[in-house]
Motif scaffolding. Structure first.
Motif, PDB file in Angstrom:
ATOM      1  N   PRO A 259       1.015  -0.908  -0.241  1.00 60.49           N
ATOM      2  CA  PRO A 259      -0.079  -0.045  -0.051  1.00 60.49           C
ATOM      3  C   PRO A 259       0.941   1.164  -0.215  1.00 60.49           C
ATOM      4  N   THR A 260      -0.064   2.489  -0.920  1.00 59.69           N
ATOM      5  CA  THR A 260       1.553   3.584  -0.496  1.00 59.69           C
ATOM      6  C   THR A 260       0.308   5.089   0.143  1.00 59.69           C
ATOM      7  N   PHE A 261       1.262   5.786   0.513  1.00 56.18           N
ATOM      8  CA  PHE A 261       0.479   7.006   1.413  1.00 56.18           C
ATOM      9  C   PHE A 261       1.431   7.904   0.011  1.00 56.18           C
ATOM     10  N   ALA A 262       0.559   9.174  -0.735  1.00 57.36           N
ATOM     11  CA  ALA A 262       1.284  10.248  -0.708  1.00 57.36           C
ATOM     12  C   ALA A 262       0.638  11.472  -0.404  1.00 57.36           C
ATOM     13  N   TYR A 263       1.186  12.727  -0.565  1.00 59.31           N
ATOM     14  CA  TYR A 263       0.253  13.612  -0.378  1.00 59.31           C
ATOM     15  C   TYR A 263       1.464  15.236  -1.546  1.00 59.31           C
ATOM     16  N   TYR A 264       0.134  15.667  -2.007  1.00 63.26           N
ATOM     17  CA  TYR A 264       0.795  16.848  -3.074  1.00 63.26           C
ATOM     18  C   TYR A 264       0.715  17.705  -2.549  1.00 63.26           C
ATOM     19  N   VAL A 265       1.673  18.480  -2.919  1.00 61.26           N
ATOM     20  CA  VAL A 265       1.667  19.970  -2.761  1.00 61.26           C
ATOM     21  C   VAL A 265       2.392  20.411  -4.259  1.00 61.26           C
ATOM     22  N   LYS A 266       1.257  21.821  -4.278  1.00 62.48           N
ATOM     23  CA  LYS A 266       2.072  22.066  -5.363  1.00 62.48           C
ATOM     24  C   LYS A 266       2.767  22.792  -5.641  1.00 62.48           C
TER      25      LYS A 266
ATOM     26  N   TYR B   3       4.444  19.778  -9.263  1.00 63.17           N
ATOM     27  CA  TYR B   3       3.496  19.138  -7.570  1.00 63.17           C
ATOM     28  C   TYR B   3       4.876  18.232  -6.950  1.00 63.17           C
ATOM     29  N   TYR B   4       4.932  18.460  -5.343  1.00 68.60           N
ATOM     30  CA  TYR B   4       6.235  17.810  -4.690  1.00 68.60           C
ATOM     31  C   TYR B   4       5.048  16.684  -3.659  1.00 68.60           C
ATOM     32  N   THR B   5       5.518  15.382  -4.225  1.00 65.17           N
ATOM     33  CA  THR B   5       4.531  13.620  -3.959  1.00 65.17           C
ATOM     34  C   THR B   5       5.533  13.211  -3.085  1.00 65.17           C
ATOM     35  N   PRO B   6       5.691  13.516  -1.588  1.00 67.10           N
ATOM     36  CA  PRO B   6       6.471  12.132  -1.020  1.00 67.10           C
ATOM     37  C   PRO B   6       5.771  11.471  -0.896  1.00 67.10           C
ATOM     38  N   GLU B   7       6.713  10.399  -0.456  1.00 65.95           N
ATOM     39  CA  GLU B   7       5.493   8.934  -0.646  1.00 65.95           C
ATOM     40  C   GLU B   7       6.694   7.864   0.114  1.00 65.95           C
ATOM     41  N   PHE B   8       5.165   7.405   0.923  1.00 68.78           N
ATOM     42  CA  PHE B   8       5.927   6.034   1.879  1.00 68.78           C
ATOM     43  C   PHE B   8       5.180   5.331   1.619  1.00 68.78           C
ATOM     44  N   LYS B   9       5.905   4.121   1.592  1.00 67.44           N
ATOM     45  CA  LYS B   9       4.983   2.282   1.626  1.00 67.44           C
ATOM     46  C   LYS B   9       5.773   1.104   2.395  1.00 67.44           C
TER      47      LYS B   9
ATOM     48  N   LEU C 265      10.374   4.702   1.448  1.00 67.42           N
ATOM     49  CA  LEU C 265       9.776   6.532   1.305  1.00 67.42           C
ATOM     50  C   LEU C 265      10.951   6.901  -0.011  1.00 67.42           C
ATOM     51  N   ASP C 266      10.040   7.734  -0.389  1.00 66.69           N
ATOM     52  CA  ASP C 266      10.627   8.705  -1.537  1.00 66.69           C
ATOM     53  C   ASP C 266      10.683  10.236  -1.130  1.00 66.69           C
ATOM     54  N   ILE C 267      11.945  10.154  -1.201  1.00 70.01           N
ATOM     55  CA  ILE C 267      11.861  11.775  -0.166  1.00 70.01           C
ATOM     56  C   ILE C 267      11.541  13.282  -1.020  1.00 70.01           C
ATOM     57  N   PHE C 268      12.242  12.350  -2.095  1.00 65.09           N
ATOM     58  CA  PHE C 268      12.597  13.530  -3.598  1.00 65.09           C
ATOM     59  C   PHE C 268      11.523  13.382  -4.590  1.00 65.09           C
ATOM     60  N   ALA C 269      10.223  13.227  -4.124  1.00 69.09           N
ATOM     61  CA  ALA C 269       9.834  12.963  -5.906  1.00 69.09           C
ATOM     62  C   ALA C 269       8.827  13.618  -5.667  1.00 69.09           C
ATOM     63  N   LEU C 270       8.917  13.638  -7.176  1.00 66.34           N
ATOM     64  CA  LEU C 270       8.007  14.940  -8.235  1.00 66.34           C
ATOM     65  C   LEU C 270       6.866  14.645  -9.322  1.00 66.34           C
TER      66      LEU C 270
END
Length: 177
Positions: A87-94, A100-106, A126-131
Protein backbone atom coordinates in the motif's frame (compact mmCIF):
# COMPACT_ATOMS: atom_id res chain seq x y z
CA UNK A 1 19.69 10.52 -20.19
CA UNK A 2 19.52 13.25 -22.88
CA UNK A 3 17.04 11.16 -24.85
CA UNK A 4 14.80 10.74 -21.80
CA UNK A 5 14.78 14.48 -21.07
CA UNK A 6 14.06 15.24 -24.73
CA UNK A 7 11.16 12.76 -24.69
CA UNK A 8 9.73 14.31 -21.51
CA UNK A 9 9.96 17.82 -22.99
CA UNK A 10 8.27 16.71 -26.23
CA UNK A 11 5.45 15.03 -24.30
CA UNK A 12 5.02 18.16 -22.20
CA UNK A 13 4.73 20.36 -25.27
CA UNK A 14 2.35 17.91 -26.94
CA UNK A 15 -0.03 17.71 -23.99
CA UNK A 16 0.21 21.32 -22.79
CA UNK A 17 -2.97 22.44 -21.04
CA UNK A 18 -4.40 23.47 -17.71
CA UNK A 19 -3.58 21.50 -14.59
CA UNK A 20 -5.78 21.03 -11.57
CA UNK A 21 -5.10 19.90 -8.04
CA UNK A 22 -6.02 16.33 -7.25
CA UNK A 23 -9.37 16.20 -5.52
CA UNK A 24 -11.13 13.65 -3.36
CA UNK A 25 -12.49 10.86 -5.56
CA UNK A 26 -9.90 11.19 -8.34
CA UNK A 27 -8.11 7.99 -9.37
CA UNK A 28 -5.18 7.03 -11.52
CA UNK A 29 -3.49 4.02 -13.01
CA UNK A 30 0.18 4.14 -13.86
CA UNK A 31 3.57 2.72 -13.20
CA UNK A 32 7.26 3.40 -12.97
CA UNK A 33 10.55 2.08 -14.24
CA UNK A 34 13.75 2.30 -12.25
CA UNK A 35 17.39 1.67 -12.98
CA UNK A 36 20.14 2.16 -10.46
CA UNK A 37 23.14 0.96 -8.55
CA UNK A 38 22.70 -0.78 -5.20
CA UNK A 39 25.50 -1.46 -2.78
CA UNK A 40 25.14 -4.52 -0.56
CA UNK A 41 27.72 -5.13 2.12
CA UNK A 42 28.47 -7.33 5.10
CA UNK A 43 31.58 -6.80 7.20
CA UNK A 44 34.54 -5.87 5.00
CA UNK A 45 32.84 -7.15 1.83
CA UNK A 46 30.81 -4.77 -0.30
CA UNK A 47 29.26 -5.51 -3.68
CA UNK A 48 27.73 -2.99 -6.08
CA UNK A 49 25.02 -4.26 -8.40
CA UNK A 50 22.86 -2.80 -11.15
CA UNK A 51 19.17 -2.96 -10.22
CA UNK A 52 16.16 -2.85 -12.55
CA UNK A 53 12.63 -2.30 -11.23
CA UNK A 54 9.10 -2.21 -12.66
CA UNK A 55 6.12 -1.12 -10.56
CA UNK A 56 2.53 -0.77 -11.84
CA UNK A 57 0.20 1.05 -9.43
CA UNK A 58 -3.36 2.22 -8.81
CA UNK A 59 -4.32 5.09 -6.49
CA UNK A 60 -7.43 6.79 -5.16
CA UNK A 61 -7.54 10.27 -3.59
CA UNK A 62 -9.23 9.83 -0.20
CA UNK A 63 -9.02 13.59 0.44
CA UNK A 64 -7.88 16.60 -1.55
CA UNK A 65 -4.18 16.12 -2.40
CA UNK A 66 -3.88 12.92 -0.28
CA UNK A 67 -3.83 9.57 -2.05
CA UNK A 68 -3.91 5.96 -0.99
CA UNK A 69 -2.83 3.32 -3.47
CA UNK A 70 -1.44 -0.13 -4.15
CA UNK A 71 1.78 -0.96 -5.95
CA UNK A 72 3.05 -4.25 -7.32
CA UNK A 73 6.80 -4.07 -7.64
CA UNK A 74 9.31 -6.35 -9.32
CA UNK A 75 13.03 -5.74 -9.08
CA UNK A 76 16.05 -7.80 -9.97
CA UNK A 77 19.72 -7.45 -9.17
CA UNK A 78 22.63 -9.90 -9.46
CA UNK A 79 20.53 -13.07 -9.42
CA UNK A 80 18.10 -11.95 -6.68
CA UNK A 81 14.51 -11.13 -7.68
CA UNK A 82 12.08 -9.35 -5.36
CA UNK A 83 8.31 -9.17 -5.80
CA UNK A 84 6.39 -6.93 -3.38
CA UNK A 85 2.82 -5.80 -2.84
CA UNK A 86 2.66 -2.49 -1.01
CA UNK A 87 0.00 0.00 0.00
CA UNK A 88 1.23 3.54 -0.73
CA UNK A 89 0.42 6.90 0.86
CA UNK A 90 1.35 10.26 -0.70
CA UNK A 91 0.56 13.92 -0.30
CA UNK A 92 0.60 16.43 -3.18
CA UNK A 93 2.09 19.88 -2.58
CA UNK A 94 1.81 22.30 -5.51
CA UNK A 95 5.17 23.97 -6.15
CA UNK A 96 4.35 25.92 -9.31
CA UNK A 97 1.75 25.58 -12.03
CA UNK A 98 1.63 21.89 -13.11
CA UNK A 99 4.51 20.77 -10.82
CA UNK A 100 3.87 18.94 -7.54
CA UNK A 101 6.10 17.65 -4.74
CA UNK A 102 4.77 14.17 -3.88
CA UNK A 103 6.58 12.48 -0.98
CA UNK A 104 5.44 8.87 -0.68
CA UNK A 105 5.50 6.21 2.05
CA UNK A 106 5.06 2.51 1.29
CA UNK A 107 5.14 -0.64 3.39
CA UNK A 108 4.33 -4.20 2.46
CA UNK A 109 5.51 -7.71 1.85
CA UNK A 110 6.22 -10.23 -0.81
CA UNK A 111 8.85 -12.78 -1.66
CA UNK A 112 12.43 -13.01 -2.83
CA UNK A 113 14.06 -15.70 -4.92
CA UNK A 114 17.67 -16.43 -5.72
CA UNK A 115 19.62 -19.24 -7.28
CA UNK A 116 19.25 -21.62 -4.34
CA UNK A 117 16.60 -20.12 -2.06
CA UNK A 118 13.14 -18.58 -1.88
CA UNK A 119 11.73 -16.66 1.09
CA UNK A 120 9.14 -14.14 2.17
CA UNK A 121 10.14 -10.54 2.76
CA UNK A 122 9.12 -7.34 4.49
CA UNK A 123 9.56 -4.10 2.50
CA UNK A 124 9.55 -0.45 3.52
CA UNK A 125 10.08 2.57 1.28
CA UNK A 126 10.09 6.33 1.46
CA UNK A 127 10.37 8.53 -1.63
CA UNK A 128 11.78 11.68 -0.08
CA UNK A 129 12.24 13.77 -3.21
CA UNK A 130 9.48 12.82 -5.63
CA UNK A 131 8.00 15.18 -8.20
CA UNK A 132 5.10 14.98 -10.60
CA UNK A 133 4.59 17.16 -13.64
CA UNK A 134 1.04 17.29 -14.99
CA UNK A 135 1.02 18.64 -18.56
CA UNK A 136 -2.74 17.92 -18.76
CA UNK A 137 -5.54 17.11 -16.34
CA UNK A 138 -5.29 13.40 -17.20
CA UNK A 139 -1.54 12.85 -17.59
CA UNK A 140 1.16 12.87 -14.95
CA UNK A 141 4.89 12.29 -15.35
CA UNK A 142 6.51 11.32 -12.07
CA UNK A 143 10.13 11.19 -11.00
CA UNK A 144 11.69 9.97 -7.77
CA UNK A 145 15.27 11.09 -7.25
CA UNK A 146 15.94 10.50 -3.54
CA UNK A 147 14.53 7.42 -1.85
CA UNK A 148 15.06 5.15 1.11
CA UNK A 149 14.28 1.42 0.79
CA UNK A 150 14.62 -1.45 3.21
CA UNK A 151 13.98 -5.11 2.41
CA UNK A 152 14.17 -7.71 5.17
CA UNK A 153 14.59 -11.30 4.03
CA UNK A 154 14.25 -13.28 7.29
CA UNK A 155 15.26 -16.63 5.78
CA UNK A 156 17.53 -15.46 2.97
CA UNK A 157 21.25 -14.73 2.87
CA UNK A 158 20.93 -10.91 3.05
CA UNK A 159 18.78 -7.94 3.93
CA UNK A 160 19.14 -4.77 1.92
CA UNK A 161 19.05 -1.19 3.06
CA UNK A 162 19.41 1.39 0.34
CA UNK A 163 19.49 5.18 0.59
CA UNK A 164 19.61 6.41 -2.99
CA UNK A 165 20.59 9.97 -3.77
CA UNK A 166 20.26 10.31 -7.56
CA UNK A 167 21.72 6.80 -7.97
CA UNK A 168 18.43 4.91 -8.42
CA UNK A 169 16.01 7.26 -10.19
CA UNK A 170 12.51 6.14 -11.12
CA UNK A 171 10.39 7.63 -13.89
CA UNK A 172 6.69 6.94 -14.19
CA UNK A 173 3.58 7.84 -16.13
CA UNK A 174 0.09 8.17 -14.66
CA UNK A 175 -3.32 8.39 -16.28
CA UNK A 176 -5.92 10.18 -14.13
CA UNK A 177 -9.65 9.55 -14.42
Amino acid sequence: MKKLLTLLLCLSALFAGNSVAQEKGDMYFGGSLGLGVTSVGEGNISVSAVTFSLAPEFSYFIADNFRLGAELSFSTSEGISLFTIQPTFAYYVKLVDKLYYTPEFKIGGGFAAGEDYSTGLFAFGLDIFALEYMPTKNLGISMSLVNLNYNLLPEGPISTFNFALLSSPEVGFRYYF
